[in-house]
Design a protein around this motif. Sequence first.
Motif, PDB file in Angstrom:
ATOM      1  N   LEU A  43       0.909  -1.285   0.029  1.00 41.21           N
ATOM      2  CA  LEU A  43       0.002  -0.161  -0.233  1.00 41.21           C
ATOM      3  C   LEU A  43       0.907   1.244   0.160  1.00 41.21           C
ATOM      4  CD1 LEU A  43      -1.661  -2.395   1.662  1.00 41.21           C
ATOM      5  CD2 LEU A  43      -3.088  -0.488   1.920  1.00 41.21           C
ATOM      6  N   ARG A  44       0.511   2.368  -0.720  1.00 37.47           N
ATOM      7  CA  ARG A  44       1.238   3.288  -0.712  1.00 37.47           C
ATOM      8  C   ARG A  44       0.397   4.664  -0.361  1.00 37.47           C
ATOM      9  NH1 ARG A  44       3.752   4.055  -6.682  1.00 37.47           N
ATOM     10  NH2 ARG A  44       1.885   3.044  -7.264  1.00 37.47           N
ATOM     11  N   LEU A  45       0.788   5.195   0.520  1.00 37.81           N
ATOM     12  CA  LEU A  45      -0.063   6.596   1.031  1.00 37.81           C
ATOM     13  C   LEU A  45      -0.172   7.617   0.175  1.00 37.81           C
ATOM     14  CD1 LEU A  45      -1.382   7.303   3.761  1.00 37.81           C
ATOM     15  CD2 LEU A  45       0.917   8.436   4.392  1.00 37.81           C
ATOM     16  N   ILE A  46      -1.416   7.896  -0.018  1.00 37.09           N
ATOM     17  CA  ILE A  46      -1.748   8.970  -0.975  1.00 37.09           C
ATOM     18  C   ILE A  46      -1.889  10.449  -0.095  1.00 37.09           C
ATOM     19  CG2 ILE A  46      -3.484  10.157  -2.497  1.00 37.09           C
ATOM     20  CD1 ILE A  46      -4.587   7.029  -2.991  1.00 37.09           C
ATOM     21  N   TYR A  47      -2.657  10.328   0.645  1.00 31.50           N
ATOM     22  CA  TYR A  47      -2.830  11.611   1.761  1.00 31.50           C
ATOM     23  C   TYR A  47      -3.313  11.033   3.011  1.00 31.50           C
ATOM     24  CZ  TYR A  47      -2.885  15.556  -1.409  1.00 31.50           C
ATOM     25  OH  TYR A  47      -2.683  16.758  -2.356  1.00 31.50           O
ATOM     26  N   TYR A  48      -3.199  11.879   3.938  1.00 32.99           N
ATOM     27  CA  TYR A  48      -3.768  11.558   5.514  1.00 32.99           C
ATOM     28  C   TYR A  48      -4.182  12.898   6.173  1.00 32.99           C
ATOM     29  CZ  TYR A  48       0.870  12.939   7.272  1.00 32.99           C
ATOM     30  OH  TYR A  48       2.009  13.780   7.570  1.00 32.99           O
TER      31      TYR A  48
END
Lengths: 114, 111
Positions: A43-48
């Motif tokens: 999984l790659r983080l897009i926004y948080y």
Amino acid sequence: NAGVTQTPKFQVLKTGQSMTLQCAQDMNHNSMYWYRQDPGMGLRLIYYSASEGTTDKGEVPNGYNVSRLNKREFSLRLESAAPSQTSVYFCASLRRQGLDTEAFFGQGTRLTVV
Amino acid sequence: GESVGLHLPTLSVQEGDNSIINCAYSNSASDYFIWYKQESGKGPQFIIDIRSNMDKRQGQRVTVLLNKTVKHLSLQIAATQPGDSAVYFCAENGGGFKTIFGAGTRLFVKA
């Protein structure tokens, strides 16, 4: 106990179309996340969003925008979809209790851009 | 840059045997590590975590080992069952709110 709910579960878009992926959590968590998962990859983080009213970029933010509408909801928007954005998108919220943290994930949205 | 990777992309074990899934990380500042299980068509599910001030942590049928010297952690599953078949991800957190995931290992359990 609904946990983290994502809608829709499946979506097909044409290149250039826009859409918003919805995410809601009922666990009163402060932090929420959007990830994308490509075949054979993690999984790659897009926004948080660390808390209501704040959003920050992750590893792969280009082509996306987010809105932390309230504590429960965190939406992800594709303004002009591209085939490279074909992926499975996961929303997550984070429980923090002292030093312990645990992420709860939604079921995912499978997006195909043609 | 920071990365979390896995040595073995697939692992096949006989039902009842123990499974060991390995993971290497590159960010020596990471202080928190998590293992997730992802079944087909579902989101990842938390299994067990460990902080950098620990070498070992045990859960129900699972044990996570952390070797900070070589930046390696492993997930051991005792008496592997068909229901354990899934993709397993290790993830690291170096503080703050970002969690970096590895590519995953697919575990096949043969009956």
